[in-house]
Design a protein around this motif. Sequence first.
Motif, PDB file in Angstrom:
ATOM      1  N   GLY A 108      27.131  -5.447  31.991  1.00 22.22           N
ATOM      2  CA  GLY A 108      27.486  -5.059  30.638  1.00 22.22           C
ATOM      3  C   GLY A 108      26.586  -5.500  29.387  1.00 22.22           C
ATOM      4  N   LEU A 109      26.005  -6.741  29.700  1.00 24.91           N
ATOM      5  CA  LEU A 109      25.084  -7.418  28.880  1.00 24.91           C
ATOM      6  C   LEU A 109      23.850  -6.652  28.789  1.00 24.91           C
ATOM      7  CD1 LEU A 109      24.517  -9.718  26.991  1.00 24.91           C
ATOM      8  CD2 LEU A 109      23.428 -11.153  29.090  1.00 24.91           C
ATOM      9  N   VAL A 110      23.270  -6.090  29.711  1.00 25.98           N
ATOM     10  CA  VAL A 110      22.265  -5.445  29.966  1.00 25.98           C
ATOM     11  C   VAL A 110      22.123  -3.977  29.006  1.00 25.98           C
ATOM     12  CG1 VAL A 110      20.382  -4.138  31.068  1.00 25.98           C
ATOM     13  CG2 VAL A 110      20.988  -6.398  32.035  1.00 25.98           C
ATOM     14  N   ALA A 111      23.450  -3.137  29.359  1.00 27.48           N
ATOM     15  CA  ALA A 111      23.958  -2.329  28.512  1.00 27.48           C
ATOM     16  C   ALA A 111      24.036  -2.525  27.136  1.00 27.48           C
ATOM     17  CB  ALA A 111      25.225  -1.820  29.047  1.00 27.48           C
ATOM     18  N   GLY A 112      24.632  -3.616  26.533  1.00 28.26           N
ATOM     19  CA  GLY A 112      24.560  -3.858  25.459  1.00 28.26           C
ATOM     20  C   GLY A 112      23.391  -4.232  24.603  1.00 28.26           C
ATOM     21  N   MET A 113      22.452  -5.012  25.306  1.00 31.40           N
ATOM     22  CA  MET A 113      21.050  -4.979  24.978  1.00 31.40           C
ATOM     23  C   MET A 113      20.319  -3.761  24.395  1.00 31.40           C
ATOM     24  SD  MET A 113      20.141  -8.464  27.112  1.00 31.40           S
ATOM     25  CE  MET A 113      18.433  -8.442  26.637  1.00 31.40           C
ATOM     26  N   GLY A 114      20.483  -2.955  25.506  1.00 25.36           N
ATOM     27  CA  GLY A 114      19.975  -1.608  25.278  1.00 25.36           C
ATOM     28  C   GLY A 114      20.595  -0.549  24.456  1.00 25.36           C
ATOM     29  N   SER A 115      21.704  -1.010  23.691  1.00 22.31           N
ATOM     30  CA  SER A 115      22.524   0.044  23.006  1.00 22.31           C
ATOM     31  C   SER A 115      23.008   1.016  23.799  1.00 22.31           C
ATOM     32  CB  SER A 115      21.837   0.416  21.787  1.00 22.31           C
ATOM     33  OG  SER A 115      21.500  -0.536  20.913  1.00 22.31           O
ATOM     34  N   ASP A 116      23.404   0.890  25.128  1.00 23.22           N
ATOM     35  CA  ASP A 116      23.956   2.032  25.890  1.00 23.22           C
ATOM     36  C   ASP A 116      25.307   1.972  25.707  1.00 23.22           C
ATOM     37  OD1 ASP A 116      24.797   3.455  27.985  1.00 23.22           O
ATOM     38  OD2 ASP A 116      23.826   2.440  29.571  1.00 23.22           O
ATOM     39  N   TRP A 117      25.947   2.573  24.976  1.00 17.03           N
ATOM     40  CA  TRP A 117      27.433   2.409  24.542  1.00 17.03           C
ATOM     41  C   TRP A 117      28.210   3.221  25.902  1.00 17.03           C
ATOM     42  CZ3 TRP A 117      26.270  -1.136  22.167  1.00 17.03           C
ATOM     43  CH2 TRP A 117      25.525  -1.252  21.035  1.00 17.03           C
ATOM     44  N   ASP A 118      27.601   4.073  26.558  1.00 19.04           N
ATOM     45  CA  ASP A 118      28.449   4.807  27.427  1.00 19.04           C
ATOM     46  C   ASP A 118      28.626   3.651  28.715  1.00 19.04           C
ATOM     47  OD1 ASP A 118      29.040   7.089  26.467  1.00 19.04           O
ATOM     48  OD2 ASP A 118      27.543   8.275  27.166  1.00 19.04           O
ATOM     49  N   GLY A 119      27.458   3.024  28.948  1.00 20.10           N
ATOM     50  CA  GLY A 119      27.345   2.090  29.897  1.00 20.10           C
ATOM     51  C   GLY A 119      28.273   0.698  29.453  1.00 20.10           C
ATOM     52  N   VAL A 120      28.301   0.421  28.250  1.00 21.54           N
ATOM     53  CA  VAL A 120      29.380  -0.584  27.826  1.00 21.54           C
ATOM     54  C   VAL A 120      30.774  -0.288  28.095  1.00 21.54           C
ATOM     55  CG1 VAL A 120      30.300  -1.868  25.842  1.00 21.54           C
ATOM     56  CG2 VAL A 120      27.791  -1.546  25.924  1.00 21.54           C
ATOM     57  N   HIS A 121      31.167   1.023  27.856  1.00 23.29           N
ATOM     58  CA  HIS A 121      32.285   1.494  28.085  1.00 23.29           C
ATOM     59  C   HIS A 121      32.837   1.617  29.566  1.00 23.29           C
ATOM     60  CE1 HIS A 121      35.915   3.603  26.484  1.00 23.29           C
ATOM     61  NE2 HIS A 121      35.975   4.208  27.589  1.00 23.29           N
ATOM     62  N   ALA A 122      32.034   2.034  30.253  1.00 24.23           N
ATOM     63  CA  ALA A 122      32.165   2.105  31.843  1.00 24.23           C
ATOM     64  C   ALA A 122      32.219   0.603  32.343  1.00 24.23           C
ATOM     65  CB  ALA A 122      30.941   2.440  32.285  1.00 24.23           C
ATOM     66  N   ASN A 123      31.565  -0.508  31.808  1.00 17.65           N
ATOM     67  CA  ASN A 123      31.553  -1.764  32.378  1.00 17.65           C
ATOM     68  C   ASN A 123      32.933  -2.654  31.974  1.00 17.65           C
ATOM     69  OD1 ASN A 123      30.763  -4.872  31.760  1.00 17.65           O
ATOM     70  ND2 ASN A 123      29.780  -4.162  33.546  1.00 17.65           N
ATOM     71  N   LEU A 124      33.311  -2.065  30.604  1.00 16.82           N
ATOM     72  CA  LEU A 124      34.817  -2.548  30.276  1.00 16.82           C
ATOM     73  C   LEU A 124      35.972  -2.075  31.121  1.00 16.82           C
ATOM     74  CD1 LEU A 124      34.147  -2.395  26.227  1.00 16.82           C
ATOM     75  CD2 LEU A 124      34.154  -4.545  27.539  1.00 16.82           C
ATOM     76  N   LYS A 125      35.738  -0.746  31.330  1.00 11.21           N
ATOM     77  CA  LYS A 125      36.601  -0.460  32.289  1.00 11.21           C
ATOM     78  C   LYS A 125      36.569  -0.872  33.911  1.00 11.21           C
ATOM     79  CE  LYS A 125      37.729   4.143  34.529  1.00 11.21           C
ATOM     80  NZ  LYS A 125      37.512   5.493  34.619  1.00 11.21           N
ATOM     81  N   ALA A 126      35.352  -1.200  34.205  1.00  8.27           N
ATOM     82  CA  ALA A 126      35.388  -1.887  35.486  1.00  8.27           C
ATOM     83  C   ALA A 126      35.793  -3.308  35.577  1.00  8.27           C
ATOM     84  CB  ALA A 126      33.731  -1.980  35.935  1.00  8.27           C
ATOM     85  N   LEU A 127      35.905  -3.992  34.477  1.00  5.81           N
ATOM     86  CA  LEU A 127      36.233  -5.520  34.104  1.00  5.81           C
ATOM     87  C   LEU A 127      37.779  -5.414  33.886  1.00  5.81           C
ATOM     88  CD1 LEU A 127      33.557  -6.856  31.720  1.00  5.81           C
ATOM     89  CD2 LEU A 127      33.952  -7.484  34.201  1.00  5.81           C
ATOM     90  N   GLY A 128      38.324  -4.360  33.719  1.00  4.56           N
ATOM     91  CA  GLY A 128      39.471  -4.001  33.412  1.00  4.56           C
ATOM     92  C   GLY A 128      39.901  -4.522  32.031  1.00  4.56           C
ATOM     93  N   ALA A 129      39.125  -4.513  31.097  1.00  2.00           N
ATOM     94  CA  ALA A 129      39.504  -4.569  29.732  1.00  2.00           C
ATOM     95  C   ALA A 129      39.687  -3.452  28.949  1.00  2.00           C
ATOM     96  CB  ALA A 129      38.148  -5.306  29.054  1.00  2.00           C
ATOM     97  N   LEU A 130      39.881  -2.258  29.225  1.00  3.48           N
ATOM     98  CA  LEU A 130      40.394  -1.112  28.883  1.00  3.48           C
ATOM     99  C   LEU A 130      41.555  -0.860  29.269  1.00  3.48           C
ATOM    100  CD1 LEU A 130      37.165   1.372  28.737  1.00  3.48           C
ATOM    101  CD2 LEU A 130      38.149  -0.061  26.652  1.00  3.48           C
ATOM    102  N   ALA A 131      42.677  -0.150  28.383  1.00  2.32           N
ATOM    103  CA  ALA A 131      43.801   0.384  28.696  1.00  2.32           C
ATOM    104  C   ALA A 131      43.503   1.854  29.453  1.00  2.32           C
ATOM    105  CB  ALA A 131      44.851   0.443  27.444  1.00  2.32           C
ATOM    106  N   PRO A 132      44.274   2.406  30.308  1.00  2.00           N
ATOM    107  CA  PRO A 132      43.979   3.759  31.147  1.00  2.00           C
ATOM    108  C   PRO A 132      44.001   4.765  29.806  1.00  2.00           C
ATOM    109  CG  PRO A 132      45.831   2.528  32.011  1.00  2.00           C
ATOM    110  CD  PRO A 132      45.635   1.694  31.132  1.00  2.00           C
TER     111      PRO A 132
END
Length: 439
Positions: free
Chosen positions: A313-337
């Motif tokens: 998630g950190l690497v995605a954020g550093m690279g402004s990869d917002w799709d990657g950030v979103h996918a990482n938050l989902k994997a962490l359980g930080a997103l509601a369904p």
Amino acid sequence: MASEPPQSGPRNRGRTLWKLGVRTAARGAWIGARRLLPGESDPTRTLEALGADWVDTLGELKGAAMKLGQFASQFRGAIPDAVIDRLEALQNQAEPLPFAEIAPLIESACGPIEQHFRHIEPTALAAASMGQVHRAQLQDGRAVVVKVRYPHVHASIDDDLRQLARVMKSARLVNIDAASLDASLKEISARLHEEADYRIERQNLADFQAAAQVPGIQLPEAVDALCSETVLVLTELPAANLEFAAQATDEQRLAWSDTLMRWLLHQVLVSGLIHADPNPANFGFLPDGEIALYDFGCVKRLPAALIAQLRTGLVAGMGSDWDGVHANLKALGALAPRAYDQPDRFQPLYADSHQAALAPLLADELYEFGQADIHDRLQKLTPRYLLHSRDFRSVPDLIFVGRTLSGFYWMLKRLDAPVPVRRRLQQTLAREIVAPPEG
């Protein structure tokens, strides 16, 4: 057995917290009613009074009740700022018990004081929510500190948290869903039970001593023969406190700041063994740029798989990869369904969060922590986070990571020195994860 403050007995604690709940609910109802009246929409004074009431009540109770108040900053955005600002005063409010009440507790755990100690200073060196610390000298001449747990602290944890959860929910001032609040309190409860058992703290210290550490961190030694569930005896590591360190030379402050940054990144992104009580009183600053650590009661362990997710998630954020950030938050359980398949809807929020926090840290070779305004930048985004409160979930395993990051940020800001954050982050990410695998 030493006497205890009258309000700390199980029945009195429950009654005290129940009364706090009644007062909190009444103020919450009053705030709701005022919002319906023309020209009466600002609840700040009522919220400040509510915060002051919580500080007075929890500060007297000690134990889990006081400790939860000290976690206030972790709920900023979920609890009104006017309440949080008051609750943060609990960080420095613990009053020690008289030594006449502490001495029998030491003797109960260690035997006659004169058998093991030449001297114990009757005035407490420090006092916290769970216990207090006294300087002492062993019969063999070693300088030590003696940490003593307050009576009934362990037994009251679950009841305190249940009562406080009821208060927070009934007041309708907490902008967090019940499931997330319950999960967060469960994680806090686990850490508090560990913190209240000094045998676990002794093992935590041993784990830190055995783990690979960054240069510049000093750890005390335990006097095993005198350690028990309620008493912990450690060799003393005299060092300056943060306020003194903040007045030191530029060279010293730079060295301490760099040590703090390297050690923070190592804990979260390499070892997964996190000293998760970043109160400045738990750090000592030595003249050679090294840092002494105190208090190993609150330790969070991250499995290797979770560290890998944080890195991704950190690497995605550093690279402004917002799709990657979103996918990482989902994997962490930080997103509601409901938010799983809508990454585009959140990209502006991710981008603005990046600009508020991560981008400033990485923009230049050195980050001037004395000029840091990340907290202000993120606070300005609070209304937007609140609009998405149903889209995000708290991640219990990361509560104490957030607490650690916040505590280090404020210590670095107080030291007011430039830190090569980008370079230290790159160096850390290049290292292999050494945390044990999950399970």
